[in-house]
Design a protein around this motif. Structure first.
Motif, mmCIF file in Angstrom:
data_model
loop_
_atom_site.group_PDB
_atom_site.id
_atom_site.type_symbol
_atom_site.label_atom_id
_atom_site.label_comp_id
_atom_site.label_asym_id
_atom_site.label_seq_id
_atom_site.Cartn_x
_atom_site.Cartn_y
_atom_site.Cartn_z
ATOM 1 N N UNK A 51 5.279 -18.257 7.684
ATOM 2 C CA UNK A 51 5.652 -16.910 8.123
ATOM 3 C C UNK A 51 5.770 -15.962 6.934
ATOM 4 N N UNK A 52 6.384 -16.431 5.858
ATOM 5 C CA UNK A 52 6.512 -15.608 4.662
ATOM 6 C C UNK A 52 5.139 -15.312 4.056
ATOM 7 N N UNK A 53 4.268 -16.309 4.060
ATOM 8 C CA UNK A 53 2.931 -16.130 3.507
ATOM 9 C C UNK A 53 2.160 -15.087 4.322
ATOM 10 N N UNK A 54 2.313 -15.123 5.634
ATOM 11 C CA UNK A 54 1.659 -14.136 6.490
ATOM 12 C C UNK A 54 2.167 -12.728 6.183
ATOM 13 N N UNK A 55 3.476 -12.607 5.962
ATOM 14 C CA UNK A 55 4.036 -11.309 5.581
ATOM 15 C C UNK A 55 3.494 -10.855 4.233
ATOM 16 N N UNK A 56 3.336 -11.798 3.315
ATOM 17 C CA UNK A 56 2.784 -11.456 2.003
ATOM 18 C C UNK A 56 1.361 -10.923 2.133
ATOM 19 N N UNK A 57 0.548 -11.564 2.962
ATOM 20 C CA UNK A 57 -0.818 -11.088 3.172
ATOM 21 C C UNK A 57 -0.817 -9.656 3.705
#
Length: 316
Positions: A51-57
């Protein structure tokens, strides 16, 4: 660490945290192993990381932030789920400039790329005294993972039983990926008292001592494309034995002399014997040629890559 320290003399460098990545202002997001950002010790933590990685993208896209990625391997050695692979594909599309450590590393067609050789470790380890070499000492050091081929090294070492080999010792130093892997290696070596282990993180001082005592450093990876361990051993003037491929052949030509020995296929006892003999033929006054890996040139190349990435990201 050397890259971080050198860059701080020219630009502001912030270490990674999820809070900084998602909220702090920055012009370039530089990453070496992005797949690590998806890993979690439990399924719940892995889900949170995704989820955090998706937000980073999303953050990188909305702010048109330049993304620089350094490629170390041809493929990730970490197990990835289909969802993780999809996230990595999306990250690849966001990457602005690819940095490769040798000219053999493929990059996506049409992508901006820079080739910047892995820097040496001579200045970093210069503070530590060089210990006397232990005759017959063979060393593996680094992360202990299944693909590193350490079981093959143990088997090849134990197979050699002539008079010279009876005085040889094999030292394995590094942090195992799992306790089970450490147990398996100890069991494999149990019948050979010449083989000793030092499991766990090794400080720079301890690593300098272990490498300095070795006559030969062996890195029997099943797949070798880049190796900071090989560069470290050569920086401390210790010859290495590595699998033969285009990258290691180029390293042998670069270092010169008998500093880099290679072997085709699986590591054998004869490969070890030949490499030790080659290591003993070198002169103490010689040292490997690592002039192409001097840090001033590498730092300048990184700064230029960042500038290129920022220009490209802003022009999108």
């Amino acid at each position: 660490m050397q890259l971080d320290r050198g860059l701080r003399e020219h630009v502001q460098v912030d270490g990674f945290s999820w809070w900084r990545a998602l909220t702090a202002p920055y012009d370039v997001f530089h990453v070496h192993w992005p797949e690590i950002l998806l890993q979690g010790r439990t399924p719940a933590r892995a889900l949170a990381r995704r989820a955090l990685f998706s937000l980073l993208l999303t953050r990188l896209r909305l702010r048109s932030t330049a993304v620089v990625r350094t490629l170390h391997n041809l493929r990730s050695h970490e197990m990835q789920s289909p969802r993780d692979r999809r996230l990595m594909e999306l990250f690849d599309r966001r990457t602005t400039v690819w940095i490769r450590l040798n000219s053999f590393t493929p990059v996506p067609a049409g992508a901006l790329e820079r080739t910047i050789a892995h820097g040496d470790y001579r200045d970093w380890f210069a503070q530590y005294p060089s210990p006397p070499t232990v005759p017959g000492r063979v060393l593996y050091f680094g992360l202990i993972r299944p693909y590193k081929g350490i079981d093959t090294l143990i088997s090849a070492f134990s197979t050699e039983t002539d008079a010279a080999a009876s005085a040889a010792t094999l030292r394995i130093v590094g942090a195992p990926q799992t306790p089970q892997l450490a147990h398996n290696l100890e069991s494999l070596a149990a019948a050979d008292s010449r083989i000793t282990f030092s499991f766990g993180y090794a400080s720079d001082a301890a690593l300098s001592r272990e490498i300095g005592e070795a006559e030969l450093v062996v890195l029997p990876y099943q797949e070798m494309h880049n190796s900071g361990a090989a560069i470290l051993a050569l920086s401390l003037c210790r010859p290495v034995l590595v699998p033969q491929n285009s990258v290691t052949d180029a390293l042998a030509s670069e270092a010169g002399g008998d500093w880099v020995s290679t072997y085709p296929g699986a590591l054998s006892a004869q490969n070890l014997k030949n490499a030790v003999a080659a290591a003993r033929r070198r002169h103490d006054t010689e040292r490997p040629d690592l002039s192409a890996r001097a840090w001033p040139a590498g730092l300048a190349a990184h700064l230029e890559a960042y500038e290129c990435a920022v220009r490209a990201a802003r022009s999108r």
